[in-house]
Design a protein around this motif. Structure first.
Motif, short mmCIF file in Angstrom:
data_model
loop_
_atom_site.label_atom_id
_atom_site.label_comp_id
_atom_site.label_asym_id
_atom_site.label_seq_id
_atom_site.Cartn_x
_atom_site.Cartn_y
_atom_site.Cartn_z
N ILE A 11 0.81 -1.22 0.00
CA ILE A 11 0.00 0.00 0.00
C ILE A 11 0.84 1.26 0.00
N LEU A 13 0.19 5.24 1.59
CA LEU A 13 -0.65 6.14 2.37
C LEU A 13 -0.34 7.56 1.93
N VAL A 66 -5.68 5.15 2.40
CA VAL A 66 -5.01 3.89 2.08
C VAL A 66 -5.26 3.62 0.61
N TYR A 104 -4.26 -4.89 4.12
CA TYR A 104 -3.99 -3.46 3.93
C TYR A 104 -4.01 -2.71 5.26
N ALA A 108 -1.01 -0.65 6.99
CA ALA A 108 -1.24 0.77 7.25
C ALA A 108 -0.91 1.11 8.70
#
Length: 180
Positions: A11, A13, A66, A104, A108
């Motif tokens: 991912i 951010l 995200v 995810y 995160a």
């Protein structure tokens, strides 16, 4: 405070933006998400649009979208109530239904904890999670959050009451988990 962009394995951010409003609108109208987060407030489209357009200007919080692959908003993770004197903050995570259970959220949280402890120099990150949200509690425990208490009947779950589980992680606990 300039809001960061953080890159993980799965991912990325990035700060929440005005063009995230449609996806956030869907998120705040997800019945399961509302139930598992204890959300009872209702929002207008205009409120959501205004929030997404201005949230990055708030100094006491960091709201990050995200994303994965594309730049599509899949959920958000927030450090709010940032107190530089006490060196603490609150953590909040919510994912859109199609993106839950894929790892995810876990990644995160790990990225934001790195920002909190290494970037912002915080000493403590806390959170509260509804006792009915077993998946979230397991994720937080696995990452290293510790149970600190319980607020009895703090939320509603339909016609019933629901406890809030208070959890936290200290700076030294984060560092020790990094060595494992």
């Amino acid at each position: 405070m300039e809001k960061p962009t953080l890159q993980g394995e799965m991912i990325r951010l990035r700060p929440v933006r005005a063009d995230d409003a449609d996806a956030m609108w869907d998120l705040v109208h997800d019945p399961e998400g509302m139930r598992l987060t204890g959300t009872t407030a209702t929002f207008t489209r205009e409120q959501i649009a205004e929030w997404c357009a201005t949230i990055s200007t708030h100094e006491d919080r960091i709201d990050l979208a995200v994303t994965s692959g594309s730049d599509e908003y899949r959920g958000e993770i927030v450090l709010n109530d940032i107190d530089p004197v006490v060196r603490s903050a609150n953590l909040r995570l919510v994912m859109r239904p199609a993106y839950r259970g894929r790892g995810y959220g876990t990644e995160a949280i790990q990225l934001v904890l790195g920002l909190a402890f290494d970037g912002l120099g915080l000493h403590r990150v806390g959170l509260d999670v509804l006792s009915i949200n077993h998946r979230a509690i397991a994720i937080y425990e696995n990452i290293g959050f510790r149970h600190e208490g319980r607020l009895r009947d703090a939320y509603r779950d339909g016609d019933r009451w629901c406890d809030s589980v208070v959890m936290g992680m200290l700076e030294d606990e984060f560092r020790a988990a990094q060595l494992d």
